[in-house]
Design an enzyme around this catalytic site. Structure first.
Site, short mmCIF file in Angstrom:
data_model
loop_
_atom_site.label_atom_id
_atom_site.label_comp_id
_atom_site.label_asym_id
_atom_site.label_seq_id
_atom_site.Cartn_x
_atom_site.Cartn_y
_atom_site.Cartn_z
N CYS A 1 0.84 -1.21 0.00
CA CYS A 1 0.00 0.00 0.00
C CYS A 1 0.87 1.25 0.00
CB CYS A 1 -0.91 -0.01 1.23
SG CYS A 1 -1.89 1.50 1.39
N CYS B 1 -0.37 4.09 2.29
CA CYS B 1 -0.12 3.86 3.72
C CYS B 1 1.36 4.08 4.06
CB CYS B 1 -0.47 2.42 4.11
SG CYS B 1 -1.98 1.81 3.41
N ASP B 2 2.25 3.59 3.20
CA ASP B 2 3.67 3.52 3.59
C ASP B 2 4.60 4.42 2.79
OD1 ASP B 2 2.95 1.55 5.43
OD2 ASP B 2 3.14 -0.03 3.94
#
Ligand code: NAP
Length: 321
Positions: free
Chosen positions: A136, A139-140
């Site tokens: 993701c 997200c990261d």
């Protein structure tokens, strides 16, 4: 609702398909509950940008998800934050068992459990998850500012996420196993135009290696020549497709060889009153709009099914002596 009562419809999964089913079910006056173990919105919440939801040129995935959820709840849709552990089809009503031991009964059921990212299944992938291996970018990606990352895959997800990462990272490599991307032409053109992205054609990863607790390099193989080499990188983002989340799909519901649920044109599975929608269902295009379309179809079909069933049983009960 008390556990003894019977719902008209239970929707499992709160992605765009499930929430659309909720909207149509409530508008059809079905006594409905939607069960979602996480945040309503599904995978879309992870998308940085959505540019193909008709009527909205550009919207963040999280914002679109919130709009779906608040739209469904504006009709009074009950949302239960629980995990479904099993679905047991019955001759008359179906049973849905929850992680807290409760069970709910329903006339009709919509399965909208989506799926999860496919893994590379190479050495170093699992060990370095969260330490440089990610599924993701939204997200990261933040952790890879001014760093070098390798994105694996050649579809819409890989190219979209590479474009997102290119805004943060020093350099993004897309490792693709063939010599042509599968992604839409628009995304391909954007990748080509982005000076920060380089595509490694005919390339697969054979191992991910770490140093000092984080990803340090990948082992690459040329799929045409077989030649191997290693390349330093700080992160690996894997977007090589999708696995349907079919763990609670009951026996008797037909699936294809990849595990996707087979339905008819009403999204009904091989079991009467049980429908499958969105990414769980076998179909050509897996898009937000097609998941929503499935949700609509399944809810309308379920409404017809429940009404017909109730009318039939009412006929039986009120037959004149
Ligand atoms: P996908 O379209 O199935 O693409 C998967 C990619 O990974 C392909 O390029 C495939 O290579 C490659 N691949 C598969 N297994 C591999 C392996 N073991 N090693 C290396 N590479 C491998 O998956 P996706 O990109 O996740 O998209 C899934 C669905 O969601 C698609 O229908 C897509 O259109 C949709 N989607 C749409 C949007 C959007 O419209 N904005 C965004 C994301 C996803 P090959 O090409 O050689 O098969």
């Amino acid at each position: 609702m008390t556990p003894k009562q019977i719902y008209d419809l239970i929707i499992i999964g709160g992605g765009p398909g499930g929430l659309t089913a909720g909207i149509y079910a409530m508008r059809a006056a079905l006594n409905t509950v939607l069960i979602e173990k996480g945040v309503p919105g599904g995978q879309v919440t992870m998308s940085d940008e959505v540019e193909n939801w008709p009527g909205t040129v550009h919207i963040g995935g999280a914002e679109l998800s919130m709009q779906f959820a608040s739209h469904a709840q504006s009709y009074g849709l009950e949302v239960l934050a629980r995990e479904v552990t099993s679905v047991e089809p019955g001759l008359d009503v179906h049973t849905v068992r929850l992680d807290n031991g409760d069970s709910l009964k329903t006339h009709a059921l919509v399965l909208g459990t989506g799926g999860y990212p496919r893994k590379l299944a190479i050495p170093g992938e699992d060990d370095n998850y969260g330490k440089g291996v990610s599924y993701c970018a939204v997200c990261d990606g933040f952790f890879f500012r001014n760093k070098t990352v390798v994105v694996v895959g050649g579809g819409d997800s890989a190219t979209e996420e590479a474009l997102y990462l290119a805004k943060l990272a020093k350099k993004v490599f897309i490792a693709h196993r063939r010599d042509a991307l599968r992604a839409s032409m628009l995304l391909q053109q954007r990748v080509k135009a982005d000076c920060n992205i380089e595509v490694l054609w005919n390339t697969v990863l054979t191992a991910i290696e770490a140093e000092d607790g984080g990803v340090a390099r990948v082992q690459l193989k040329d799929t045409v020549t077989g030649q191997q080499r290693e390349m330093p990188t700080d992160g690996v983002f894997v977007f090589i497709g999708f696995v349907p989340n079919n763990g609670i799909v009951p026996a008797g519901v037909k699936r294809n060889t990849e595990g996707y649920v087979i339905t008819d044109r009403r999204c009904q599975t091989a079991i009467d009153g049980i429908y499958a929608i969105g990414d769980l269902r076998e179909k050509y295009a897996r898009q937000i709009v097609t998941a929503a379309a499935d949700g609509c179809t399944a809810a309308l079909a379920a409404a017809h099914y429940v009404e017909t069933k109730k009318a039939a049983s009412a006929d039986t009960c009120v037959l004149p002596e």
